[in-house]
Write an enzyme that holds these catalytic residues in place. Sequence first.
Site, PDB file in Angstrom:
ATOM      1  N   PHE A 122       0.869  -1.181   0.000  1.00 29.48           N
ATOM      2  CA  PHE A 122       0.000   0.000   0.000  1.00 29.48           C
ATOM      3  C   PHE A 122       0.903   1.228   0.000  1.00 29.48           C
ATOM      4  O   PHE A 122       1.659   1.443   0.950  1.00 29.48           O
ATOM      5  CB  PHE A 122      -0.813  -0.089   1.293  1.00 29.48           C
ATOM      6  CG  PHE A 122      -1.779   1.011   1.607  1.00 29.48           C
ATOM      7  CD1 PHE A 122      -3.052   1.027   1.055  1.00 29.48           C
ATOM      8  CD2 PHE A 122      -1.449   2.002   2.537  1.00 29.48           C
ATOM      9  CE1 PHE A 122      -3.970   2.011   1.413  1.00 29.48           C
ATOM     10  CE2 PHE A 122      -2.364   2.978   2.893  1.00 29.48           C
ATOM     11  CZ  PHE A 122      -3.625   2.983   2.332  1.00 29.48           C
ATOM     12  N   ALA A 129       4.688  14.005   2.745  1.00 28.00           N
ATOM     13  CA  ALA A 129       3.274  13.775   3.086  1.00 28.00           C
ATOM     14  C   ALA A 129       3.173  12.525   3.960  1.00 28.00           C
ATOM     15  O   ALA A 129       3.094  11.404   3.459  1.00 28.00           O
ATOM     16  CB  ALA A 129       2.438  13.612   1.819  1.00 28.00           C
ATOM     17  N   HIS A 335      12.616  -7.760  33.915  1.00 31.47           N
ATOM     18  CA  HIS A 335      13.741  -8.636  33.547  1.00 31.47           C
ATOM     19  C   HIS A 335      15.098  -8.060  33.955  1.00 31.47           C
ATOM     20  O   HIS A 335      16.129  -8.725  33.774  1.00 31.47           O
ATOM     21  CB  HIS A 335      13.757  -8.898  32.029  1.00 31.47           C
ATOM     22  CG  HIS A 335      12.800  -9.966  31.592  1.00 31.47           C
ATOM     23  ND1 HIS A 335      11.436  -9.783  31.539  1.00 31.47           N
ATOM     24  CD2 HIS A 335      13.005 -11.249  31.183  1.00 31.47           C
ATOM     25  CE1 HIS A 335      10.851 -10.881  31.107  1.00 31.47           C
ATOM     26  NE2 HIS A 335      11.782 -11.800  30.882  1.00 31.47           N
ATOM     27  N   GLY A 337      18.624  -6.450  33.879  1.00 32.62           N
ATOM     28  CA  GLY A 337      19.639  -6.411  32.808  1.00 32.62           C
ATOM     29  C   GLY A 337      19.345  -7.386  31.693  1.00 32.62           C
ATOM     30  O   GLY A 337      19.579  -7.100  30.507  1.00 32.62           O
ATOM     31  N   GLU A 360       0.075   3.821  10.198  1.00 34.67           N
ATOM     32  CA  GLU A 360      -1.391   3.917  10.033  1.00 34.67           C
ATOM     33  C   GLU A 360      -1.975   5.039  10.889  1.00 34.67           C
ATOM     34  O   GLU A 360      -3.054   4.883  11.470  1.00 34.67           O
ATOM     35  CB  GLU A 360      -2.060   2.576  10.314  1.00 34.67           C
ATOM     36  CG  GLU A 360      -1.822   1.596   9.185  1.00 34.67           C
ATOM     37  CD  GLU A 360      -2.714   0.397   9.241  1.00 34.67           C
ATOM     38  OE1 GLU A 360      -3.919   0.549   9.484  1.00 34.67           O
ATOM     39  OE2 GLU A 360      -2.176  -0.702   9.041  1.00 34.67           O
ATOM     40  N   THR A 362      -0.317   8.250  13.497  1.00 37.80           N
ATOM     41  CA  THR A 362       0.331   8.284  14.818  1.00 37.80           C
ATOM     42  C   THR A 362      -0.734   8.414  15.921  1.00 37.80           C
ATOM     43  O   THR A 362      -1.899   8.725  15.638  1.00 37.80           O
ATOM     44  CB  THR A 362       1.266   9.508  14.912  1.00 37.80           C
ATOM     45  OG1 THR A 362       0.455  10.691  14.779  1.00 37.80           O
ATOM     46  CG2 THR A 362       2.333   9.508  13.829  1.00 37.80           C
TER      47      THR A 362
HETATM   48  C1  LIG Z   1       7.301   0.747  10.288  1.00 41.35           C
HETATM   49  C2  LIG Z   1       6.475   1.615   9.413  1.00 41.35           C
HETATM   50  C3  LIG Z   1       5.723   1.050   8.399  1.00 41.35           C
HETATM   51  C4  LIG Z   1       4.980   1.856   7.530  1.00 41.35           C
HETATM   52  N1  LIG Z   1       4.311   1.276   6.484  1.00 41.35           N
HETATM   53  C5  LIG Z   1       3.662   2.079   5.589  1.00 41.35           C
HETATM   54  C6  LIG Z   1       3.072   1.521   4.396  1.00 41.35           C
HETATM   55  O1  LIG Z   1       3.120   0.301   4.177  1.00 41.35           O
HETATM   56  N2  LIG Z   1       2.478   2.348   3.527  1.00 41.35           N
HETATM   57  C7  LIG Z   1       2.410   3.703   3.722  1.00 41.35           C
HETATM   58  O2  LIG Z   1       1.838   4.401   2.880  1.00 41.35           O
HETATM   59  N3  LIG Z   1       2.959   4.268   4.835  1.00 41.35           N
HETATM   60  C8  LIG Z   1       3.598   3.487   5.753  1.00 41.35           C
HETATM   61  N4  LIG Z   1       4.201   4.040   6.864  1.00 41.35           N
HETATM   62  C9  LIG Z   1       4.159   5.486   7.032  1.00 41.35           C
HETATM   63  C10 LIG Z   1       3.369   5.943   8.249  1.00 41.35           C
HETATM   64  O3  LIG Z   1       1.993   5.796   8.050  1.00 41.35           O
HETATM   65  C11 LIG Z   1       3.822   7.378   8.573  1.00 41.35           C
HETATM   66  O4  LIG Z   1       5.166   7.283   9.046  1.00 41.35           O
HETATM   67  C12 LIG Z   1       2.948   8.048   9.596  1.00 41.35           C
HETATM   68  O5  LIG Z   1       1.663   8.303   9.080  1.00 41.35           O
HETATM   69  C13 LIG Z   1       3.559   9.347  10.104  1.00 41.35           C
HETATM   70  O6  LIG Z   1       4.054  10.141   9.073  1.00 41.35           O
HETATM   71  P1  LIG Z   1       5.549  10.744   9.179  1.00 41.35           P
HETATM   72  O7  LIG Z   1       6.468   9.636   9.494  1.00 41.35           O
HETATM   73  O8  LIG Z   1       5.800  11.527   7.953  1.00 41.35           O
HETATM   74  O9  LIG Z   1       5.503  11.709  10.444  1.00 41.35           O
HETATM   75  P2  LIG Z   1       4.998  13.229  10.454  1.00 41.35           P
HETATM   76  O10 LIG Z   1       3.665  13.324   9.825  1.00 41.35           O
HETATM   77  O11 LIG Z   1       6.075  14.107   9.966  1.00 41.35           O
HETATM   78  O12 LIG Z   1       4.817  13.457  12.032  1.00 41.35           O
HETATM   79  C14 LIG Z   1       5.897  13.781  12.895  1.00 41.35           C
HETATM   80  C15 LIG Z   1       5.314  14.030  14.290  1.00 41.35           C
HETATM   81  O13 LIG Z   1       4.411  15.166  14.232  1.00 41.35           O
HETATM   82  C16 LIG Z   1       3.146  14.778  14.746  1.00 41.35           C
HETATM   83  N5  LIG Z   1       2.086  15.492  14.030  1.00 41.35           N
HETATM   84  C17 LIG Z   1       1.952  15.650  12.698  1.00 41.35           C
HETATM   85  N6  LIG Z   1       0.848  16.356  12.433  1.00 41.35           N
HETATM   86  C18 LIG Z   1       0.253  16.625  13.620  1.00 41.35           C
HETATM   87  C19 LIG Z   1      -0.927  17.325  14.012  1.00 41.35           C
HETATM   88  N7  LIG Z   1      -1.753  17.869  13.125  1.00 41.35           N
HETATM   89  N8  LIG Z   1      -1.217  17.398  15.338  1.00 41.35           N
HETATM   90  C20 LIG Z   1      -0.403  16.842  16.261  1.00 41.35           C
HETATM   91  N9  LIG Z   1       0.729  16.169  15.948  1.00 41.35           N
HETATM   92  C21 LIG Z   1       1.053  16.058  14.648  1.00 41.35           C
HETATM   93  C22 LIG Z   1       3.065  13.276  14.534  1.00 41.35           C
HETATM   94  O14 LIG Z   1       2.113  12.684  15.417  1.00 41.35           O
HETATM   95  C23 LIG Z   1       4.499  12.856  14.825  1.00 41.35           C
HETATM   96  O15 LIG Z   1       4.672  12.732  16.206  1.00 41.35           O
HETATM   97  C24 LIG Z   1       4.950   3.257   7.724  1.00 41.35           C
HETATM   98  C25 LIG Z   1       5.707   3.822   8.767  1.00 41.35           C
HETATM   99  C26 LIG Z   1       6.463   3.023   9.588  1.00 41.35           C
HETATM  100  C27 LIG Z   1       7.278   3.677  10.686  1.00 41.35           C
END
Ligand SMILES: Cc1cc2nc3c(=O)[nH]c(=O)nc-3n(C[C@H](O)[C@H](O)[C@H](O)COP(=O)(O)OP(=O)(O)OC[C@H]3O[C@@H](n4cnc5c(N)ncnc54)[C@H](O)[C@@H]3O)c2cc1C
Length: 377
Positions: A122, A129, A335, A337, A360, A362
């Site tokens: 996906f 973004a 646990h 150390g 999916e 935060t």
């Molecule tokens: C292990 C892993 C697997 C993933 N797999 C997929 C996948 O298969 N497909 C896919 O499309 N995506 C995937 N992702 C992406 C994931 O959905 C995004 O990392 C996530 O939505 C956050 O986006 P970002 O990392 O750009 O953080 P950012 O959006 O930059 O956020 C940074 C921080 O700011 C906070 N923040 C941002 N906006 C706001 C707001 N309006 N109010 C308060 N706080 C805010 C966030 O909560 C976070 O703490 C994956 C991510 C990881 C880590």
Amino acid sequence: METLFPPEIQALKEECERYAQEELAPLAEKLGEIDDVPTELRDSLGRSGLYRHIFPEEYGGYGTSAVKICVAREALAGVYGPADTTLAMQGLGGYPIVLKGNEEQKKKYLPRIASGELLSTFCLTEPEAGSDVSNLQTSAERKNGKFVINGRKRFISNGFSADVAVLFARTPEGGARSISAFILEKGMKGFNVAHRIPLMASHDIVEFEFKDLEVPEENLLGQVGDGYKLSMHTLDLMRMSVGAAAVGMGKRALKEAIAYSKKRVQFGSPISSFQGVSFKLAEMATDIETARCVVYLAAAKKDKGDPQASLYSSMAKMQGTEAAFRCIDQAVQIHGGVGVVKGSPVERLYREIRPLRIYEGTTEIQKLIIASHLLKG
Ligand SMILES: Cc1cc2nc3c(=O)[nH]c(=O)nc-3n(C[C@H](O)[C@H](O)[C@H](O)COP(=O)(O)OP(=O)(O)OC[C@H]3O[C@@H](n4cnc5c(N)ncnc54)[C@H](O)[C@@H]3O)c2cc1C
């Protein structure tokens, strides 16, 4: 929670736990830390039949059921994180085709995703973004009967191993805010892994780069402009199951902590006899069981078509992942150390749980969704 499960769900739970213990645990031992989906894991998950709970019967499934997806993820996640991720990605990559695919697309892809012959992924997130997915910049422009796609997608799970992907891209022909969805197949010219992303725990995850990737018009999913809603509706099915996976990890940590606290002797007694430790166990169990309740409530609402399912799904994702994180952290503490020695089950869980609070949506984004439901009344 089991008290509320009908016999069919209880039977599935037992089947999943048996599979996880008898087949997955030895495989996890053998494969260890991985950053792709090895053939043995692929084959084992396919044989388990668990993907079929995501898909309708007419396309190789057993009928889509959020409750069953949660039961499966809960059982798998505590035993082997990559198995759980792969199950989730079959849903995230396959369910958009269930929702918006035409008959030809459904027949072509769904039975093969349901059986595990094809792995799916996906592609929504981009470098600029993440939480704000509506800002995605990857573009798809129609030229000579094809869509030409340019852009990047970051943090795409199973991106290295997947055979098919659902990609969300901006389509200028539908207006400035138009986002559409496309089915991509591995091997299409211009569909390239830019690089793999090393994570703190086992995970097949990549950044994709699309350079003049030509996608036939028949690979458009739904209509031009359907993409944004489609991505959200797909997440609506899968989001509470992230909470279920987290609960599975938290339960495993609790089990390890109980066993260790009974055998570790300090000051002449097992550490479980100290209230400072036993109270931790009590809090962990209560935290996890409470999270489980909201996970299955959200899933039951989804299966019933309750309009509040989306609200509860966000609650389940937030509560499940946050409770599991607290529980695993306490298990590491119990646990001592040993808890931070690389390779111990709680050390692995401590690394594996962390991304679930981010992907999916935060925890902060789940709070925004929950608050907006409450304030809308
Ligand atoms: C292990 C892993 C697997 C993933 N797999 C997929 C996948 O298969 N497909 C896919 O499309 N995506 C995937 N992702 C992406 C994931 O959905 C995004 O990392 C996530 O939505 C956050 O986006 P970002 O990392 O750009 O953080 P950012 O959006 O930059 O956020 C940074 C921080 O700011 C906070 N923040 C941002 N906006 C706001 C707001 N309006 N109010 C308060 N706080 C805010 C966030 O909560 C976070 O703490 C994956 C991510 C990881 C880590």
